[in-house]
Design a protein around this motif. Structure first.
Motif, PDB file in Angstrom:
ATOM      1  N   ILE A 196      53.973  50.473  31.247  1.00 20.87           N
ATOM      2  CA  ILE A 196      52.710  50.799  31.967  1.00 20.87           C
ATOM      3  C   ILE A 196      53.142  51.258  33.407  1.00 20.87           C
ATOM      4  O   ILE A 196      53.904  50.485  34.194  1.00 20.87           O
ATOM      5  CB  ILE A 196      51.875  49.625  31.851  1.00 20.87           C
ATOM      6  CG1 ILE A 196      51.452  49.139  30.726  1.00 20.87           C
ATOM      7  CG2 ILE A 196      50.763  50.011  32.892  1.00 20.87           C
ATOM      8  CD1 ILE A 196      50.833  47.878  30.568  1.00 20.87           C
ATOM      9  N   SER A 197      53.009  52.610  33.599  1.00 24.68           N
ATOM     10  CA  SER A 197      53.279  53.038  34.858  1.00 24.68           C
ATOM     11  C   SER A 197      52.309  53.270  35.905  1.00 24.68           C
ATOM     12  O   SER A 197      52.949  53.343  37.401  1.00 24.68           O
ATOM     13  CB  SER A 197      54.216  54.552  34.596  1.00 24.68           C
ATOM     14  OG  SER A 197      53.160  55.307  34.224  1.00 24.68           O
ATOM     15  N   ASP A 198      50.976  53.242  35.692  1.00 24.96           N
ATOM     16  CA  ASP A 198      50.115  53.676  36.479  1.00 24.96           C
ATOM     17  C   ASP A 198      49.784  52.128  37.546  1.00 24.96           C
ATOM     18  O   ASP A 198      50.034  51.103  36.792  1.00 24.96           O
ATOM     19  CB  ASP A 198      48.728  53.870  35.828  1.00 24.96           C
ATOM     20  CG  ASP A 198      48.776  55.310  35.218  1.00 24.96           C
ATOM     21  OD1 ASP A 198      49.615  55.926  35.603  1.00 24.96           O
ATOM     22  OD2 ASP A 198      47.771  55.649  34.319  1.00 24.96           O
ATOM     23  N   VAL A 199      49.207  52.193  38.598  1.00 31.43           N
ATOM     24  CA  VAL A 199      48.757  51.230  39.271  1.00 31.43           C
ATOM     25  C   VAL A 199      47.573  50.763  38.865  1.00 31.43           C
ATOM     26  O   VAL A 199      46.847  51.363  38.252  1.00 31.43           O
ATOM     27  CB  VAL A 199      48.514  51.718  40.782  1.00 31.43           C
ATOM     28  CG1 VAL A 199      47.849  50.519  41.438  1.00 31.43           C
ATOM     29  CG2 VAL A 199      49.862  52.147  41.630  1.00 31.43           C
ATOM     30  N   CYS A 200      47.696  49.167  38.521  1.00 29.58           N
ATOM     31  CA  CYS A 200      46.467  48.640  37.835  1.00 29.58           C
ATOM     32  C   CYS A 200      46.354  47.286  38.595  1.00 29.58           C
ATOM     33  O   CYS A 200      47.207  46.748  39.223  1.00 29.58           O
ATOM     34  CB  CYS A 200      46.757  48.779  36.419  1.00 29.58           C
ATOM     35  SG  CYS A 200      48.035  47.436  35.830  1.00 29.58           S
ATOM     36  N   GLY A 250      36.567  26.880  36.446  1.00 32.33           N
ATOM     37  CA  GLY A 250      37.803  27.535  36.400  1.00 32.33           C
ATOM     38  C   GLY A 250      38.396  28.252  37.537  1.00 32.33           C
ATOM     39  O   GLY A 250      37.602  27.896  38.469  1.00 32.33           O
ATOM     40  N   LEU A 251      39.206  29.135  37.455  1.00 29.01           N
ATOM     41  CA  LEU A 251      39.836  29.973  38.413  1.00 29.01           C
ATOM     42  C   LEU A 251      40.105  31.245  37.756  1.00 29.01           C
ATOM     43  O   LEU A 251      40.534  31.335  36.505  1.00 29.01           O
ATOM     44  CB  LEU A 251      41.238  29.074  38.888  1.00 29.01           C
ATOM     45  CG  LEU A 251      41.912  29.779  39.894  1.00 29.01           C
ATOM     46  CD1 LEU A 251      42.307  29.035  40.820  1.00 29.01           C
ATOM     47  CD2 LEU A 251      43.293  30.561  39.263  1.00 29.01           C
ATOM     48  N   ILE A 252      40.057  32.032  38.589  1.00 29.72           N
ATOM     49  CA  ILE A 252      40.575  33.604  38.191  1.00 29.72           C
ATOM     50  C   ILE A 252      41.089  34.269  39.406  1.00 29.72           C
ATOM     51  O   ILE A 252      40.531  34.145  40.533  1.00 29.72           O
ATOM     52  CB  ILE A 252      39.285  34.213  37.626  1.00 29.72           C
ATOM     53  CG1 ILE A 252      39.840  35.556  36.722  1.00 29.72           C
ATOM     54  CG2 ILE A 252      38.253  34.639  38.687  1.00 29.72           C
ATOM     55  CD1 ILE A 252      38.748  36.092  35.701  1.00 29.72           C
ATOM     56  N   GLN A 253      41.886  35.084  39.265  1.00 28.39           N
ATOM     57  CA  GLN A 253      42.603  35.978  40.382  1.00 28.39           C
ATOM     58  C   GLN A 253      42.918  37.207  39.765  1.00 28.39           C
ATOM     59  O   GLN A 253      43.237  37.557  38.854  1.00 28.39           O
ATOM     60  CB  GLN A 253      43.793  35.202  40.725  1.00 28.39           C
ATOM     61  CG  GLN A 253      45.065  34.923  39.658  1.00 28.39           C
ATOM     62  CD  GLN A 253      46.029  34.196  40.152  1.00 28.39           C
ATOM     63  OE1 GLN A 253      46.067  33.387  41.357  1.00 28.39           O
ATOM     64  NE2 GLN A 253      47.228  34.249  39.688  1.00 28.39           N
ATOM     65  N   ARG A 254      43.266  38.136  40.824  1.00 31.02           N
ATOM     66  CA  ARG A 254      43.546  39.442  40.696  1.00 31.02           C
ATOM     67  C   ARG A 254      44.497  39.848  41.836  1.00 31.02           C
ATOM     68  O   ARG A 254      44.471  39.651  42.990  1.00 31.02           O
ATOM     69  CB  ARG A 254      42.376  40.294  40.550  1.00 31.02           C
ATOM     70  CG  ARG A 254      41.562  40.559  41.781  1.00 31.02           C
ATOM     71  CD  ARG A 254      40.301  41.373  41.579  1.00 31.02           C
ATOM     72  NE  ARG A 254      39.231  41.269  42.599  1.00 31.02           N
ATOM     73  CZ  ARG A 254      37.904  41.127  42.594  1.00 31.02           C
ATOM     74  NH1 ARG A 254      37.438  41.522  41.454  1.00 31.02           N
ATOM     75  NH2 ARG A 254      37.097  40.910  43.497  1.00 31.02           N
ATOM     76  N   TYR A 255      45.356  40.854  41.473  1.00 27.75           N
ATOM     77  CA  TYR A 255      46.251  41.478  42.159  1.00 27.75           C
ATOM     78  C   TYR A 255      46.753  42.778  41.754  1.00 27.75           C
ATOM     79  O   TYR A 255      46.461  43.273  40.797  1.00 27.75           O
ATOM     80  CB  TYR A 255      47.435  40.542  42.366  1.00 27.75           C
ATOM     81  CG  TYR A 255      48.037  39.961  40.861  1.00 27.75           C
ATOM     82  CD1 TYR A 255      48.652  40.627  39.931  1.00 27.75           C
ATOM     83  CD2 TYR A 255      47.452  38.807  40.346  1.00 27.75           C
ATOM     84  CE1 TYR A 255      48.949  40.184  38.676  1.00 27.75           C
ATOM     85  CE2 TYR A 255      47.476  38.387  39.176  1.00 27.75           C
ATOM     86  CZ  TYR A 255      48.316  38.928  38.231  1.00 27.75           C
ATOM     87  OH  TYR A 255      48.650  38.530  36.913  1.00 27.75           O
ATOM     88  N   SER A 256      47.240  43.532  42.657  1.00 27.24           N
ATOM     89  CA  SER A 256      47.410  45.202  42.394  1.00 27.24           C
ATOM     90  C   SER A 256      49.038  45.182  42.040  1.00 27.24           C
ATOM     91  O   SER A 256      49.757  44.534  42.640  1.00 27.24           O
ATOM     92  CB  SER A 256      47.050  45.822  43.654  1.00 27.24           C
ATOM     93  OG  SER A 256      47.611  47.231  43.345  1.00 27.24           O
ATOM     94  N   SER A 257      49.280  45.843  41.178  1.00 25.06           N
ATOM     95  CA  SER A 257      50.796  46.171  40.753  1.00 25.06           C
ATOM     96  C   SER A 257      51.378  46.952  41.908  1.00 25.06           C
ATOM     97  O   SER A 257      52.605  46.697  42.213  1.00 25.06           O
ATOM     98  CB  SER A 257      50.889  46.889  39.560  1.00 25.06           C
ATOM     99  OG  SER A 257      50.098  48.376  39.554  1.00 25.06           O
ATOM    100  N   ALA A 258      50.790  47.418  42.813  1.00 28.14           N
ATOM    101  CA  ALA A 258      51.325  47.986  44.043  1.00 28.14           C
ATOM    102  C   ALA A 258      51.813  47.185  45.063  1.00 28.14           C
ATOM    103  O   ALA A 258      52.770  47.382  45.728  1.00 28.14           O
ATOM    104  CB  ALA A 258      50.271  49.038  44.720  1.00 28.14           C
ATOM    105  N   ASP A 259      50.959  45.885  45.011  1.00 27.79           N
ATOM    106  CA  ASP A 259      51.491  44.799  45.976  1.00 27.79           C
ATOM    107  C   ASP A 259      52.307  43.691  45.403  1.00 27.79           C
ATOM    108  O   ASP A 259      52.839  42.918  46.279  1.00 27.79           O
ATOM    109  CB  ASP A 259      50.069  44.061  46.525  1.00 27.79           C
ATOM    110  CG  ASP A 259      49.258  44.832  47.150  1.00 27.79           C
ATOM    111  OD1 ASP A 259      49.499  46.041  47.874  1.00 27.79           O
ATOM    112  OD2 ASP A 259      47.860  44.890  46.953  1.00 27.79           O
ATOM    113  N   ASP A 260      52.703  43.844  44.238  1.00 29.19           N
ATOM    114  CA  ASP A 260      53.610  42.573  43.595  1.00 29.19           C
ATOM    115  C   ASP A 260      54.615  43.216  42.749  1.00 29.19           C
ATOM    116  O   ASP A 260      54.611  43.800  41.662  1.00 29.19           O
ATOM    117  CB  ASP A 260      52.467  41.971  42.536  1.00 29.19           C
ATOM    118  CG  ASP A 260      53.071  40.485  42.124  1.00 29.19           C
ATOM    119  OD1 ASP A 260      54.222  40.620  41.987  1.00 29.19           O
ATOM    120  OD2 ASP A 260      52.222  39.638  41.857  1.00 29.19           O
TER     121      ASP A 260
END
Length: 185
Positions: free
Chosen positions: A88-92, A66-76
């Motif tokens: 949801i207001s916090d960076v996650c 499979g595949l899994i990915q992650r990214y920050s809300s600050a970058d996207d």
């Protein structure tokens, strides 16, 4: 005993990823084009590490499943807008995942993969207090997997997104760093 590992996606994985994305059990939820040119456009910058999204192949006993990915809300900005619409207001950190090998679905791997990735994410992003995932409401297997991994549903509705995978009613789940996993039933 199964061993779950993550290794960075490479261009040599595009053929396998293309096959997975074309399979009906994946294509229903992961609506990205899957030809090699589209995969290069989607993942090439992450592979070259010029895009902050981290994309991994999930391996069980050294076999890609499979595949899994992650990214920050600050970058996207798109992810940030979606989180804002869910209150949801916090960076996650956001995650997306798929099990591409259909024979590996329905075996309880999803929660194991997600839990292992959550622990890896906490280690990598020590200043982030939550991880979020948006899931189509109809994708019961996916939202049950995150629930079993300690995520809680915080929102239901239609996501403010132009991506085809986000069309229709969705749930947003969040797991905070301080959350404990539920006791096994």
């Amino acid at each position: 005993m199964r061993t779950i590992e993550f290794r960075r996606l490479g261009r040599e994985d595009f053929s396998t990823l293309s096959t997975w994305l074309a399979r009906p059990h994946v294509a229903r939820w992961w609506c990205d084009p899957h030809d090699l040119a589209a995969l290069e456009a989607q993942y090439g910058r992450s592979i070259d590490r010029t895009d902050p999204t981290e994309v991994f192949i999930v391996e069980q006993n050294h076999e890609p499943i499979g595949l899994i990915q992650r990214y920050s809300s600050a970058d996207d900005p798109a992810w940030r807008r979606m989180l804002d619409s869910a209150g949801i207001s916090d960076v996650c950190i956001g995650i997306d995942y798929l099990i591409g090998e259909e024979a590996m679905t329905g075996r309880g791997l999803g929660p194991d993969i997600i839990e292992r990735f959550v622990e890896d994410t906490w280690g990598r992003y020590t200043n982030v207090s939550s991880i979020a995932v948006a899931i189509q409401q109809e994708n019961r297997a996916s939202w049950r997997a995150v629930e079993k991994s300690g995520f809680r549903r915080v929102w239901a509705g239609v996501i403010d997104s132009e991506h085809p995978s986000d069309a229709g009613p969705s749930y947003v789940y969040v797991r905070s760093r301080s959350a404990r996993l539920p006791d096994p039933a």
